[in-house]
Design an enzyme around this catalytic site. Structure first.
Site, mmCIF file in Angstrom:
data_model
loop_
_atom_site.group_PDB
_atom_site.id
_atom_site.type_symbol
_atom_site.label_atom_id
_atom_site.label_comp_id
_atom_site.label_asym_id
_atom_site.label_seq_id
_atom_site.Cartn_x
_atom_site.Cartn_y
_atom_site.Cartn_z
ATOM 1 C CG HIS A 85 -0.228 -0.208 2.509
ATOM 2 N ND1 HIS A 85 0.139 -1.451 2.960
ATOM 3 C CD2 HIS A 85 0.220 0.666 3.433
ATOM 4 C CE1 HIS A 85 0.762 -1.343 4.118
ATOM 5 N NE2 HIS A 85 0.829 -0.056 4.421
ATOM 6 C CG HIS A 107 0.997 5.237 4.246
ATOM 7 N ND1 HIS A 107 0.119 5.140 5.298
ATOM 8 C CD2 HIS A 107 1.753 4.111 4.306
ATOM 9 C CE1 HIS A 107 0.347 4.011 5.969
ATOM 10 N NE2 HIS A 107 1.342 3.373 5.381
HETATM 11 P P1 5GP Z 1 1.873 0.323 7.351
HETATM 12 O O1 5GP Z 1 2.275 0.511 8.794
HETATM 13 O O2 5GP Z 1 1.786 -1.143 7.002
HETATM 14 O O3 5GP Z 1 2.683 1.106 6.381
HETATM 15 O O4 5GP Z 1 0.419 0.946 7.236
HETATM 16 C C1 5GP Z 1 -0.750 0.233 7.490
HETATM 17 C C2 5GP Z 1 -1.853 1.244 7.622
HETATM 18 O O5 5GP Z 1 -3.087 0.560 7.537
HETATM 19 C C3 5GP Z 1 -1.850 2.003 8.954
HETATM 20 O O6 5GP Z 1 -1.681 3.397 8.711
HETATM 21 C C4 5GP Z 1 -3.217 1.688 9.557
HETATM 22 O O7 5GP Z 1 -3.818 2.788 10.187
HETATM 23 C C5 5GP Z 1 -4.012 1.231 8.349
HETATM 24 N N1 5GP Z 1 -5.064 0.287 8.663
HETATM 25 C C6 5GP Z 1 -4.920 -0.852 9.405
HETATM 26 N N2 5GP Z 1 -6.108 -1.483 9.487
HETATM 27 C C7 5GP Z 1 -6.998 -0.747 8.782
HETATM 28 C C8 5GP Z 1 -8.396 -0.899 8.512
HETATM 29 O O8 5GP Z 1 -9.059 -1.846 8.937
HETATM 30 N N3 5GP Z 1 -8.992 0.064 7.759
HETATM 31 C C9 5GP Z 1 -8.294 1.127 7.284
HETATM 32 N N4 5GP Z 1 -8.971 2.012 6.542
HETATM 33 N N5 5GP Z 1 -6.968 1.307 7.508
HETATM 34 C C10 5GP Z 1 -6.337 0.374 8.257
#
Ligand code: 5GP
Ligand code: ZN
Length: 141
Positions: free
Chosen positions: A100, A102
């Site tokens: 993903h 951001h």
């Molecule tokens: P990472 O830390 O892997 O780069 O980012 C994962 C992101 O996914 C985090 O910013 C977190 O807030 C988001 N996230 C985790 N679970 C969910 C969810 O159930 N729904 C949404 N919309 N975002 C999520």
């Protein structure tokens, strides 16, 4: 993938607030809202991280980044800038192992988001930099 939270979001099994969707990608608001409008862009195909992309998937997903960035920027005149962040691997702060990107709109220096690059330039002389670059360059052959 069965136990992937973003696959469940893509299938509609977990609710999300979608801002853009096509055959290949979905963009939805990040639940954490690091800043207002914090959005995630995900491929609909489950891939763990950037290292799992082939050229075709990159074309389908990564070419949408400017379009999503522009829509977010144009959605609110208070947005002054945008950080685009892609975490790959636990050590790099990845917590959801479905790739993903951001999009974090920036409203000012005190808007609650920060990112700092250390200046380690003193640790690397020209030889060290050349060696590092050569090791990377060799991978394109
Ligand atoms: P990472 O830390 O892997 O780069 O980012 C994962 C992101 O996914 C985090 O910013 C977190 O807030 C988001 N996230 C985790 N679970 C969910 C969810 O159930 N729904 C949404 N919309 N975002 C999520
Ligand atoms: Zn997934």
């Amino acid at each position: 993938m069965d136990d992937c939270i973003f696959c469940k979001i893509i299938k509609g099994e977990i609710p999300s607030i979608t801002v853009y969707e096509d055959d290949d990608v979905k963009a939805f608001l990040d639940i954490s809202q690091a800043t207002k409008g914090h959005t995630l862009l995900v491929p609909k195909k489950h891939v763990q991280d950037i290292f799992a992309y082939d050229d075709a998937l990159a074309q389908k997903v990564l070419t949408k980044i400017p379009m999503v960035a522009q829509a977010i920027k144009d959605s609110d005149p208070k947005i002054l800038g945008l950080n685009i962040v892609n975490n790959n691997g636990e050590v790099a702060y990845q917590s959801v192992f479905h790739s993903h990107i951001h999009f974090i709109p920036r409203y000012g220096k005190d808007d609650g988001f920060s990112m700092a690059f250390s200046d380690n330039s003193a640790k690397y002389d020209q030889d060290a930099l050349n060696q590092t670059a050569a090791a990377i360059k060799a991978q394109f052959n």
